[in-house]
Write a protein that holds these residues in place. Sequence first.
Motif: not given
Length: 411
Positions: A300-305, A315-329
């Motif tokens: 489901l996270l894969g779908w959301l991201l 403020g992230a470009d994609g799941p491989g962007d380290p800036r996605v960490v706050p969103l995932v948490l």
Amino acid sequence: MGPRRRALLTAAVLGVALVVVLWVRIPWAATPEVTDPTGGLTADQLSRADAFVGALRPASLANLALGLLVAGVLGLTPLGARLVTAVARPLGGGWVWRVLLGTVALTVVGRLVSLPLSAYGEVVRHRYGLSTRSWPLWARDVAVDTGITAGLTALGMLLLVGLARRAPRTWWAWAGAGAAGLVVAGSFLYPVVIEPAFNSFTPLPASQLRTDLLDLAEQSGSPVQDVLVADASRRTTALNAYVSGFGSTRRIVVYDTLLTELPDAEIESIAAHELGHVATDDVLTGTLVGALGAGAGVALLGWLLGSAPLLRRAGADGPGDPRVVPLVLFLVAAATLLSTPVQNGVSRQLEARADQHALDLTDDPAAFEDVMRRLAVANLNQPDPPAAWQWFFGSHPTTAQRVAAAQDWRP
């Protein structure tokens, strides 16, 4: 079919598998009819439990809301992405450092924001005699818990972002399999890695109680290797016991507070309840449910991201962007909160079945009733909490329900 749709379809399939496992493995039995909502507690005991809950519950809810709010602010605005970038800049700002240090920083920030409410909760527990921890020990426990949480979360995030960078279209499948594997590994490693970080364990000296507990395990069909005593009195006056480990590491653990507060028959009743979880493979059920839930959650996270608007907001470009960490948490925190009533509903059913196992194994409903009341008094539990609270947060049947089950029990 695109990657997002495959991820959503996989989440749906795993979700259906989870429902099937829950339907087959969980004993969906009706709760016993409660005729005495006090559970047999005295007016003074009820008043004390109500006062304790009245002082602690608002702070607990505020702590939960504040944690989710902070995670949302950091995950749904560029603020979190900036923090992830800033903490790694002194080390060159590589993606690995941004993930590791960013996750640690976000975890620490979340803990620091909620620290005053946690400290207030400890004050309340001290006031009512439930906590015996010194403040240095409390600070040490907070630091150890934060360190373990931050370290394990950082490693998980490193795995997720690394897979997303290496396999941008299928990362969620590999990460889901990894998450499920970590759930299984955690079930085996928790007793020997995490538990010793907070308590010391010593073998229960040779005694009639030790002999009876080992015999009880044999009768239950779940032999244990040892009976250990946890030095819980360093932190609390609460009463508890549990069975942990697998195979050669399986052991009965009793709080040292039990040995000073309860007669042997009541300690054996608690141990029989815990052995019931082993006899009915509740740990296996929990591990299977956790693994399927983790796999479905990551899909489901894969779908959301895959949502561009959501990524832009963070403020992230994609799941491989380290800036996605706050969103995932934040998404993990929100999913955990939403799944809480489901998890607790399952837990209550398993606990009720373990209660029946204890009654069958000991053939002593009077001792079971007495120990349920003692646990409620010692742990300051309301015997009949508000229905909404019990539905959302109650991981065990209420004291009144457990006493009613003992009274209804027939050999």
